[in-house]
Design a protein around this motif. Structure first.
Motif, PDB file in Angstrom:
ATOM      1  N   ARG A 149      -4.010   9.547   1.280  1.00  0.00           N
ATOM      2  CA  ARG A 149      -5.216   9.239   2.051  1.00  0.00           C
ATOM      3  C   ARG A 149      -5.116   7.885   2.752  1.00  0.00           C
ATOM      4  NH1 ARG A 149     -10.465  11.273  -1.126  1.00  0.00           N
ATOM      5  NH2 ARG A 149      -9.698  13.312  -1.707  1.00  0.00           N
ATOM      6  N   VAL A 150      -4.705   6.871   2.009  1.00  0.00           N
ATOM      7  CA  VAL A 150      -4.708   5.507   2.552  1.00  0.00           C
ATOM      8  C   VAL A 150      -3.576   5.308   3.554  1.00  0.00           C
ATOM      9  CG1 VAL A 150      -4.468   3.061   1.963  1.00  0.00           C
ATOM     10  CG2 VAL A 150      -5.887   4.555   0.548  1.00  0.00           C
ATOM     11  N   LEU A 151      -2.410   5.831   3.249  1.00  0.00           N
ATOM     12  CA  LEU A 151      -1.259   5.666   4.145  1.00  0.00           C
ATOM     13  C   LEU A 151      -1.127   6.896   5.037  1.00  0.00           C
ATOM     14  CD1 LEU A 151       1.215   4.040   1.613  1.00  0.00           C
ATOM     15  CD2 LEU A 151      -0.222   2.921   3.307  1.00  0.00           C
ATOM     16  N   SER A 152      -2.217   7.236   5.723  1.00  0.00           N
ATOM     17  CA  SER A 152      -2.255   8.402   6.598  1.00  0.00           C
ATOM     18  C   SER A 152      -1.977   7.980   8.039  1.00  0.00           C
ATOM     19  CB  SER A 152      -3.602   9.104   6.467  1.00  0.00           C
ATOM     20  OG  SER A 152      -4.650   8.230   6.823  1.00  0.00           O
ATOM     21  N   GLU A 153      -2.255   8.851   8.975  1.00  0.00           N
ATOM     22  CA  GLU A 153      -1.971   8.591  10.391  1.00  0.00           C
ATOM     23  C   GLU A 153      -2.419   7.196  10.778  1.00  0.00           C
ATOM     24  OE1 GLU A 153      -0.188  10.323  12.363  1.00  0.00           O
ATOM     25  OE2 GLU A 153      -0.072  12.175  11.266  1.00  0.00           O
ATOM     26  N   PRO A 154      -1.662   6.431  11.512  1.00  0.00           N
ATOM     27  CA  PRO A 154      -0.353   6.758  12.075  1.00  0.00           C
ATOM     28  C   PRO A 154       0.803   6.438  11.131  1.00  0.00           C
ATOM     29  CG  PRO A 154      -1.026   4.631  12.889  1.00  0.00           C
ATOM     30  CD  PRO A 154      -2.110   5.116  11.966  1.00  0.00           C
ATOM     31  N   HIS A 155       0.543   6.288   9.860  1.00  0.00           N
ATOM     32  CA  HIS A 155       1.569   5.861   8.900  1.00  0.00           C
ATOM     33  C   HIS A 155       2.261   7.026   8.184  1.00  0.00           C
ATOM     34  CE1 HIS A 155       0.557   1.613   9.274  1.00  0.00           C
ATOM     35  NE2 HIS A 155      -0.706   1.995   9.325  1.00  0.00           N
ATOM     36  N   CYS A 156       2.184   8.239   8.719  1.00  0.00           N
ATOM     37  CA  CYS A 156       2.818   9.379   8.050  1.00  0.00           C
ATOM     38  C   CYS A 156       4.290   9.543   8.414  1.00  0.00           C
ATOM     39  CB  CYS A 156       2.079  10.676   8.373  1.00  0.00           C
ATOM     40  SG  CYS A 156       0.507  10.850   7.512  1.00  0.00           S
ATOM     41  N   ASN A 157       4.767   8.752   9.358  1.00  0.00           N
ATOM     42  CA  ASN A 157       6.177   8.858   9.744  1.00  0.00           C
ATOM     43  C   ASN A 157       7.063   8.393   8.602  1.00  0.00           C
ATOM     44  OD1 ASN A 157       5.362   9.686  12.274  1.00  0.00           O
ATOM     45  ND2 ASN A 157       5.240   7.586  13.022  1.00  0.00           N
ATOM     46  N   GLY A 158       8.238   8.961   8.519  1.00  0.00           N
ATOM     47  CA  GLY A 158       9.189   8.553   7.499  1.00  0.00           C
ATOM     48  C   GLY A 158       8.812   9.061   6.120  1.00  0.00           C
ATOM     49  N   GLU A 159       9.639   8.687   5.169  1.00  0.00           N
ATOM     50  CA  GLU A 159       9.433   9.089   3.768  1.00  0.00           C
ATOM     51  C   GLU A 159       9.209   7.848   2.933  1.00  0.00           C
ATOM     52  OE1 GLU A 159      12.101  10.697   0.083  1.00  0.00           O
ATOM     53  OE2 GLU A 159      12.578  11.484   2.067  1.00  0.00           O
ATOM     54  N   LEU A 160       8.153   7.863   2.122  1.00  0.00           N
ATOM     55  CA  LEU A 160       7.796   6.747   1.251  1.00  0.00           C
ATOM     56  C   LEU A 160       7.766   7.235  -0.185  1.00  0.00           C
ATOM     57  CD1 LEU A 160       6.706   3.801   0.860  1.00  0.00           C
ATOM     58  CD2 LEU A 160       4.418   4.799   1.122  1.00  0.00           C
ATOM     59  N   VAL A 161       8.498   6.560  -1.048  1.00  0.00           N
ATOM     60  CA  VAL A 161       8.478   6.869  -2.479  1.00  0.00           C
ATOM     61  C   VAL A 161       8.035   5.608  -3.210  1.00  0.00           C
ATOM     62  CG1 VAL A 161       9.813   7.591  -4.488  1.00  0.00           C
ATOM     63  CG2 VAL A 161      10.348   8.545  -2.226  1.00  0.00           C
ATOM     64  N   ILE A 162       6.963   5.737  -3.989  1.00  0.00           N
ATOM     65  CA  ILE A 162       6.424   4.610  -4.751  1.00  0.00           C
ATOM     66  C   ILE A 162       6.609   4.891  -6.229  1.00  0.00           C
ATOM     67  CG2 ILE A 162       4.387   3.211  -5.266  1.00  0.00           C
ATOM     68  CD1 ILE A 162       3.227   4.132  -2.559  1.00  0.00           C
ATOM     69  N   GLN A 163       7.306   4.000  -6.909  1.00  0.00           N
ATOM     70  CA  GLN A 163       7.512   4.092  -8.364  1.00  0.00           C
ATOM     71  C   GLN A 163       6.547   3.101  -9.020  1.00  0.00           C
ATOM     72  OE1 GLN A 163       9.814   5.956 -10.335  1.00  0.00           O
ATOM     73  NE2 GLN A 163       8.723   5.088 -12.068  1.00  0.00           N
ATOM     74  N   VAL A 164       5.573   3.623  -9.760  1.00  0.00           N
ATOM     75  CA  VAL A 164       4.601   2.770 -10.448  1.00  0.00           C
ATOM     76  C   VAL A 164       5.071   2.587 -11.890  1.00  0.00           C
ATOM     77  CG1 VAL A 164       2.178   2.450 -11.076  1.00  0.00           C
ATOM     78  CG2 VAL A 164       2.764   3.669  -8.966  1.00  0.00           C
ATOM     79  N   MET A 165       5.365   1.352 -12.240  1.00  0.00           N
ATOM     80  CA  MET A 165       5.881   1.048 -13.577  1.00  0.00           C
ATOM     81  C   MET A 165       4.757   0.708 -14.557  1.00  0.00           C
ATOM     82  SD  MET A 165       8.998   1.584 -12.900  1.00  0.00           S
ATOM     83  CE  MET A 165       9.726   1.118 -14.439  1.00  0.00           C
ATOM     84  N   ASP A 166       3.738  -0.014 -14.089  1.00  0.00           N
ATOM     85  CA  ASP A 166       2.630  -0.456 -14.945  1.00  0.00           C
ATOM     86  C   ASP A 166       1.309  -0.187 -14.257  1.00  0.00           C
ATOM     87  OD1 ASP A 166       4.198  -1.697 -17.081  1.00  0.00           O
ATOM     88  OD2 ASP A 166       4.702  -3.225 -15.594  1.00  0.00           O
ATOM     89  N   PHE A 167       0.332   0.257 -15.044  1.00  0.00           N
ATOM     90  CA  PHE A 167      -1.025   0.504 -14.546  1.00  0.00           C
ATOM     91  C   PHE A 167      -1.921   0.461 -15.779  1.00  0.00           C
ATOM     92  CE2 PHE A 167      -4.462   2.731 -12.381  1.00  0.00           C
ATOM     93  CZ  PHE A 167      -4.298   2.362 -11.054  1.00  0.00           C
ATOM     94  N   TYR A 168      -2.310  -0.756 -16.174  1.00  0.00           N
ATOM     95  CA  TYR A 168      -3.030  -0.912 -17.445  1.00  0.00           C
ATOM     96  C   TYR A 168      -3.875  -2.179 -17.437  1.00  0.00           C
ATOM     97  CZ  TYR A 168       0.670  -4.301 -18.576  1.00  0.00           C
ATOM     98  OH  TYR A 168       1.532  -5.365 -18.552  1.00  0.00           O
ATOM     99  N   GLY A 169      -4.693  -2.325 -18.467  1.00  0.00           N
ATOM    100  CA  GLY A 169      -5.434  -3.558 -18.690  1.00  0.00           C
ATOM    101  C   GLY A 169      -4.675  -4.400 -19.691  1.00  0.00           C
TER     102      GLY A 169
END
Length: 174
Positions: free
Chosen positions: A94-114
């Motif tokens: 949703r956030v990285l949508s048009e015009p940012h859909c070009n190319g391939e993006l892979v995000i590796q999330v290592m930490d997501f905590y309090g």
């Protein structure tokens, strides 16, 4: 024999009380969703173009809390509504949508905590590829909680994740 009856009665009462506790199901007190998902976007990038991969630690349904330098705890009564990986994936689309859909993006999330100091922690790295362009960066966000509780933690995690996506959006070409 008469002295034995009170002892047996106490034992039976204790067993009944313990079995009652053991048979009670653990109820969920809260299911949480990232606020980034509350708006309906006009455009959404495909999951093939925007991929999110999370560490095994985040595959738990429970919201993660760091209790010490060596201990992470997954909450039993405060859980993500749906998988966290799927929520992160949908937010990226949703956030990285048009015009940012070009190319391939892979995000590796290592930490997501309090963490044990009252912060939301979001870390990882990402890789963007398009034609001959390749951009790779790490991210590390630490967002202080404004209040106590899981709601405040989810809001802080959402803000840290939102800040991360904004940094990625500014780094990749349109």
């Amino acid at each position: 024999m008469i002295k034995l009856i009170p002892s047996v009665a106490v034992t039976l009462v204790s067993l009944v009380a313990l079995s009652g506790c053991a048979s009670q199901s653990e109820s969920v007190k809260g299911e949480y969703r990232l606020p980034l998902l509350n708006s309906s976007p006009e455009q959404v990038c495909s999951a093939a173009q925007r991929q999110v991969v999370v560490s095994d630690l985040m595959l738990s349904d429970g919201i993660l809390l760091q209790q010490s330098a060596t201990r992470i705890h997954a909450a039993r009564h405060h859980r993500w509504s749906g998988s966290l990986e799927q929520q992160l994936q949908q937010s990226v689309q949703r956030v990285l949508s048009e015009p940012h859909c070009n190319g391939e993006l892979v995000i590796q999330v290592m930490d997501f905590y309090g963490d044990d100091e009252g912060n939301a922690v979001v870390t990882g790295h990402w890789l963007y590829r398009q034609d001959d362009t390749q951009i790779e960066q790490t991210f590390s966000q630490r967002q202080p909680l404004t209040n106590d509780g899981y709601e405040a933690l989810v809001m802080a995690l959402n803000q840290a994740w939102s800040d991360t996506l904004e940094q990625i959006k500014n780094a990749i070409p349109n």
